[in-house]
Design a protein around this motif. Structure first.
Motif, PDB file in Angstrom:
ATOM      1  N   ASN B 134       1.424  14.598   2.074  1.00 33.64           N
ATOM      2  CA  ASN B 134       1.538  13.807   0.850  1.00 33.64           C
ATOM      3  C   ASN B 134       2.774  12.908   0.944  1.00 33.64           C
ATOM      4  N   VAL B 135       2.563  11.609   0.986  1.00 32.26           N
ATOM      5  CA  VAL B 135       3.695  10.691   1.152  1.00 32.26           C
ATOM      6  C   VAL B 135       3.543   9.497   0.211  1.00 32.26           C
ATOM      7  N   THR B 136       4.671   8.930  -0.194  1.00 31.62           N
ATOM      8  CA  THR B 136       4.662   7.748  -1.050  1.00 31.62           C
ATOM      9  C   THR B 136       5.513   6.638  -0.428  1.00 31.62           C
ATOM     10  N   TYR B 137       4.905   5.483  -0.246  1.00 33.19           N
ATOM     11  CA  TYR B 137       5.612   4.317   0.295  1.00 33.19           C
ATOM     12  C   TYR B 137       6.019   3.385  -0.832  1.00 33.19           C
ATOM     13  N   VAL B 138       7.245   2.897  -0.753  1.00 35.36           N
ATOM     14  CA  VAL B 138       7.809   2.140  -1.871  1.00 35.36           C
ATOM     15  C   VAL B 138       8.455   0.837  -1.402  1.00 35.36           C
ATOM     16  N   HIS B 139       7.770   0.162  -0.470  1.00 39.25           N
ATOM     17  CA  HIS B 139       8.399  -1.038   0.076  1.00 39.25           C
ATOM     18  C   HIS B 139       7.788  -2.314  -0.510  1.00 39.25           C
ATOM     19  N   ASN B 140       8.150  -2.614  -1.723  1.00 39.18           N
ATOM     20  CA  ASN B 140       7.754  -3.847  -2.392  1.00 39.18           C
ATOM     21  C   ASN B 140       6.274  -4.144  -2.183  1.00 39.18           C
ATOM     22  N   ALA B 141       5.978  -5.391  -1.759  1.00 46.43           N
ATOM     23  CA  ALA B 141       4.582  -5.805  -1.670  1.00 46.43           C
ATOM     24  C   ALA B 141       3.866  -5.318  -0.411  1.00 46.43           C
ATOM     25  N   THR B 142       4.537  -4.521   0.429  1.00 45.51           N
ATOM     26  CA  THR B 142       3.803  -3.906   1.541  1.00 45.51           C
ATOM     27  C   THR B 142       3.719  -2.387   1.372  1.00 45.51           C
ATOM     28  N   SER B 143       3.974  -1.899   0.170  1.00 53.24           N
ATOM     29  CA  SER B 143       3.879  -0.457  -0.086  1.00 53.24           C
ATOM     30  C   SER B 143       2.472   0.063   0.222  1.00 53.24           C
ATOM     31  N   PHE B 144       1.480  -0.644  -0.293  1.00 53.48           N
ATOM     32  CA  PHE B 144       0.098  -0.207  -0.094  1.00 53.48           C
ATOM     33  C   PHE B 144      -0.309  -0.343   1.372  1.00 53.48           C
ATOM     34  N   GLU B 145       0.131  -1.433   2.007  1.00 53.63           N
ATOM     35  CA  GLU B 145      -0.246  -1.650   3.407  1.00 53.63           C
ATOM     36  C   GLU B 145       0.378  -0.579   4.313  1.00 53.63           C
ATOM     37  N   THR B 146       1.615  -0.148   4.015  1.00 54.69           N
ATOM     38  CA  THR B 146       2.182   0.928   4.833  1.00 54.69           C
ATOM     39  C   THR B 146       1.371   2.199   4.644  1.00 54.69           C
ATOM     40  N   ALA B 147       0.904   2.425   3.423  1.00 55.08           N
ATOM     41  CA  ALA B 147       0.057   3.593   3.172  1.00 55.08           C
ATOM     42  C   ALA B 147      -1.210   3.518   4.036  1.00 55.08           C
ATOM     43  N   LEU B 148      -1.787   2.305   4.140  1.00 58.20           N
ATOM     44  CA  LEU B 148      -2.994   2.141   4.979  1.00 58.20           C
ATOM     45  C   LEU B 148      -2.671   2.381   6.460  1.00 58.20           C
ATOM     46  N   ILE B 149      -1.508   1.881   6.891  1.00 56.79           N
ATOM     47  CA  ILE B 149      -1.111   2.069   8.291  1.00 56.79           C
ATOM     48  C   ILE B 149      -0.980   3.564   8.591  1.00 56.79           C
ATOM     49  N   ASP B 150      -0.351   4.298   7.672  1.00 55.29           N
ATOM     50  CA  ASP B 150      -0.210   5.747   7.834  1.00 55.29           C
ATOM     51  C   ASP B 150      -1.594   6.406   7.899  1.00 55.29           C
ATOM     52  N   ALA B 151      -2.498   5.973   7.009  1.00 50.65           N
ATOM     53  CA  ALA B 151      -3.846   6.550   6.985  1.00 50.65           C
ATOM     54  C   ALA B 151      -4.564   6.326   8.314  1.00 50.65           C
ATOM     55  N   LEU B 152      -4.412   5.119   8.871  1.00 44.60           N
ATOM     56  CA  LEU B 152      -5.047   4.831  10.162  1.00 44.60           C
ATOM     57  C   LEU B 152      -4.463   5.706  11.273  1.00 44.60           C
TER      58      LEU B 152
END
Lengths: 85, 353, 398
Positions: B134-152
């Protein structure tokens, strides 16, 4: 004492955001935690601040909350015995 | 490389996105400068005991995740990965105000507890009793994209079911600060829609989109998530080269793309990043945008992905999204490009499946 | 053992030292950094005990050679200071010679400035520059820019386990071949927001905290930043790099028990430690030292003790919490403890658990209380946070 109990019920519903409850739903002897109102340790901390702010009672050990907040009855009694404002 | 399929999606947004048909019928271009979500019936998804402490963003995240998991028929995912640019800004604003207004006295814990950025991910785990990653990314407008990168990365590391999402909420205090420095458009420039506003700043929205990603394609599948790439502070002229390299890694050229989904938000100062590509390498490609419907927020690109996934599945491009008109016969490769104020550039590549 | 993710540089600033060497000297001389609040403007000044870093913002700005017009939060100042030491320590002269990323972690971000100018920024324009530095991602962006990292930059916030997850993502990206080198860690400054927040939870100790002690009364907060440079085998080989240690194991699990409290039996923590051991492909008996989360709250230390017993059974390795030195530095905690874990491997020494007197009655675990020389092959480090987040890292000797 009766007024205080009504006041406490209203405050608990308001402060703890218990949208599904009304003052008349809470019996003086209902247990506030667990099966009764379902409050938890975070609510106990909220109530400790309420005692301080509204009745001038300071509690430094959160574990003491367990007995004080058993029911509206025990809470009201504790406030009557200890309040400074 | 393992395949990664979007098998379920859930959205709570400024539109009625409870289902795609309703969205197509009822969608409305936003004409206000600050727009809140179209509220679902939260109590259908969240127990009363939990809901009483949740701010809007947390509720929206929990609802969107529940819808996505249900659609993909997943009970407990093997990872919960959340992106949020501003985090729980309502509760953090509330606690902060109490500190200042009450001179640090008589403070209560609830708002503080709920203010941490990982509250959404934590509450989803708690609700599902999910003890997984369970992780939360909080990097401005790439928060969601980092989450996708982690998922991949997870899918490539033999995990099978990942819940991933983007969520942000409007907090009064933070919006008031952003208005102060001109990040939000003045209401009176909004009447013709954001792209015609000819003004700086953008419209503020909020929302939550969650996606059930799996290494196997189910009947509910929308698209294949191929790859995601983020570029934090590259120069204007580097965007195109980074993009072409990204495509090349998948043996694609810009002209191989059937659809590009762009993050244009009507900020005349920064939309030039999109315009530049629109007028060059994408000039013969069908282009669409979505922030006139979702509003801008740090994880608004998750709404873009929601939109893209729907288009992949239906193979139809709604007229009200189009930035140009090109003949598209089949939509196979889709690319999302997003940036915020000239930073946080991201590319997300989808393939129809 | 599993290899592949090398630590080639470290940097740290905490209340027990402004660099690696100072931190190490404090650790082996049992010099703790906890004292009553001196710098932060709060009603709790001279009352609540915390681990404050000596440098003022002004001094840090000078040391970092920033322009007067900068809009750095203290989180960004501390982070950049530690990250620069790490890059220097790794002897990196051309950061973009290899594909390099930055993953940082924070919980408060720029809250120190937002709370300071809460109302005044509406009246005066001069402090509005800090509005942009409030977001969690701001410090990472600034650190990345100062190091010349332009592409993969991200920020993690999972409360008090944040930087463990930053180290973990970095390690996974290198293992997957997505990146050649990554600077990973975290930074959190003290703020009125966190001090008052933890106070409302009634888990702040009035005295120096006593991790794993039966009579512990809560934690001391601290501020810190630490970063590690992780490099792939290929970079290590090409550059003939000195390897300080390897990141051999990592895991993240969720307790899914309560928004803030840990479960009685430490289930999430148990899962995290077990998963990390599996990733490292080692047995529990091969762990030579556990750097525990050990915040000294009644709840954490009890739950973590249970988890340690669940994982290690009767053969509990030497363990200690270093929180009594530094205070609990929230999102930076896992990164500073990663540095301490690697120092333990390098210098063959265990750092003591200060202030310990009496074991917890029902778990009876006794931490190391003296500086102890010992050959160390594998260190396990725990970090847990609100939201049920439990993370474990394992560092191994080269």
């Amino acid at each position: 004492m009766e007024n205080l109990k009504q006041e406490l019920k209203a405050k608990i519903i308001e402060n703890l955001n218990l949208e599904d409850f009304k003052v008349e739903d809470i019996d003086d002897n209902d247990s506030l935690f667990g099966d009764g109102l379902g409050l938890d340790s975070i609510d106990a901390l909220e109530l400790i601040v309420m005692l301080d702010k509204d009745y001038g009672i300071k509690i430094s050990d959160p574990k003491k909350g367990k007995t004080i907040f058993e029911s509206i009855q025990t809470m009201a009694q504790f406030i009557m015995d200890n309040k400074t404002k | 490389m393992a395949q990664c399929y979007i098998n379920g999606i859930g959205s709570v947004s400024t539109q009625d996105t409870s289902n795609y048909k309703a969205f197509l019928k009822n969608h409305q271009e936003l004409k206000e400068n600050i727009v809140h979500v179209h509220k679902p019936n939260y109590r259908d998804y969240i127990k009363p005991a939990s809901i009483r402490r949740m701010a809007n963003g947390v509720k929206n995240g929990v609802v969107a995740s529940a819808i996505a998991l249900k659609e993909a028929a997943i009970e407990t995912p093997e990872a919960i990965i959340t992106g949020t640019g501003m985090g729980c800004t309502i509760d953090s604003g509330k606690f902060l105000k109490n500190i200042v207004d009450n001179n640090e006295q008589y403070l209560t814990p609830t708002a503080f507890i709920q203010s941490t950025h990982n509250t959404v991910g934590g509450q989803i785990a708690l609700g599902l009793q999910c003890k997984a990653y369970n992780v939360t990314y909080v990097h401005n407008a790439t928060s969601f994209e980092t989450a996708l990168i982690d998922a991949l990365l997870m899918i490539n590391d033999n995990q099978t079911t990942i819940l991933v999402g983007g969520v942000d909420e409007i907090g009064d205090y933070s919006v008031s600060l952003h208005q102060l420095v001109g990040l939000v458009k003045e209401q009176d420039t909004m009447s013709n829609g954001i792209l015609q506003s000819n003004s700086k700043g953008t419209i503020y929205g909020e929302g939550a989109q969650f996606f059930a990603l799996e290494n196997k394609k189910k009947d509910t599948a929308y698209a294949e998530l191929v790859d995601v790439s983020i570029h934090d502070s590259i120069q204007d002229n580097e965007v195109q080269t980074r993009l072409l390299t990204f495509l090349k890694n998948h043996e694609l050229k810009a002209t191989d793309l059937d659809l590009v989904i762009l993050g244009n938000n009507g900020d005349e100062e920064y939309d030039k990043h999109y315009n530049k590509l629109q007028n060059s390498i994408f000039k013969d490609t069908q282009q669409i945008y979505y922030k006139h419907l979702s509003g801008e927020y740090h994880t608004a690109s998750s709404f873009g992905l929601w939109m893209a996934a729907q288009i992949c599945k239906t193979q139809k491009i709604p007229e009200f999204l189009k930035l140009n008109t090109k003949k598209v016969t089949a939509i196979k490769h889709l690319l999302l490009y997003n940036q915020y104020r000239g930073e946080n550039h991201s590319f997300t590549l989808l393939r129809s499946c | 053992m599993s290899k592949g993710v090398a630590v080639t540089g470290m940097g740290i600033i905490s209340s027990i030292g402004n660099n690696i060497e100072e931190n190490y000297q404090s650790l082996i001389s049992k010099k703790q950094g906890i004292s009553k609040i001196k710098k932060i403007q709060t009603i709790h000044k001279d009352v609540i005990k915390v681990g404050e870093i000596n440098y003022t913002n002004k001094e840090l700005i000078t040391l970092l050679e920033l322009p007067k017009t900068n809009n750095y939060s203290r989180t960004a100042l501390l982070g950049e200071f530690a990250a620069k030491e790490a890059v220097k320590n790794a002897n990196i002269t051309n950061i973009n010679k290899y594909k390099t990323g930055l993953i940082s972690a924070t919980s408060v971000g720029g809250m120190d400035k937002t709370e300071k100018y809460y109302y005044s920024q509406f009246e005066e324009t001069k402090n509005r520059k800090y509005i942009a530095s409030h977001d969690a991602g701001d410090a990472s962006k600034k650190i990345a820019k100062s190091l010349g990292i332009t592409d993969f930059v991200s920020t993690i916030s999972t409360a008090c386990s944040s930087s463990a997850n930053a180290i973990m993502l970095g390690a996974r990206m290198i293992k997957a071949g997505k990146i050649d080198r990554v600077i990973v860690g975290g930074s959190d400054c003290l703020s009125k927001f966190t001090i008052n927040g933890f106070k409302t939870l009634m888990i702040l100790s009035e005295t120096d905290c006593k991790p794993f002690d039966e009579n512990r009364t809560g934690l001391n907060l601290g501020e810190a930043a630490a970063f590690l440079v992780l490099e792939s085998d290929e970079v290590v080989k090409k550059e003939n790099k000195k390897v300080l240690a390897y990141v051999s194991g990592y895991a993240n699990a969720n307790d899914a028990y309560h928004q803030t409290a840990s479960s009685e039996n430490g289930e999430g923590a148990t899962l995290a430690m077990q998963k990390a051991l599996r990733v490292a492909k080692i047995k529990p008996t091969e762990i030579d030292y556990v750097n525990a989360h050990g915040t000294a709250t009644p709840n954490n230390d009890h739950s973590e003790s249970r988890a340690i017993l669940n994982v290690f059974g009767a053969k509990v390795p030497d363990f200690s919490s270093t929180k009594a030195y530094t205070g609990h530095t929230l999102a930076a905690a896992a990164a500073i403890e990663a540095v301490y874990s690697i120092l333990a491997i390098q210098h063959k020494v265990l750092f003591p658990n200060l202030n310990f007197e009496t074991p917890i009655a029902d778990t009876a675990l006794v931490p190391k209380t003296e500086v102890t020389k010992k050959e160390i092959q594998h260190v396990l480090s725990n970090s847990f946070g609100f939201g049920g987040n439990c993370s474990t890292l394992i560092f191994s000797k080269t």
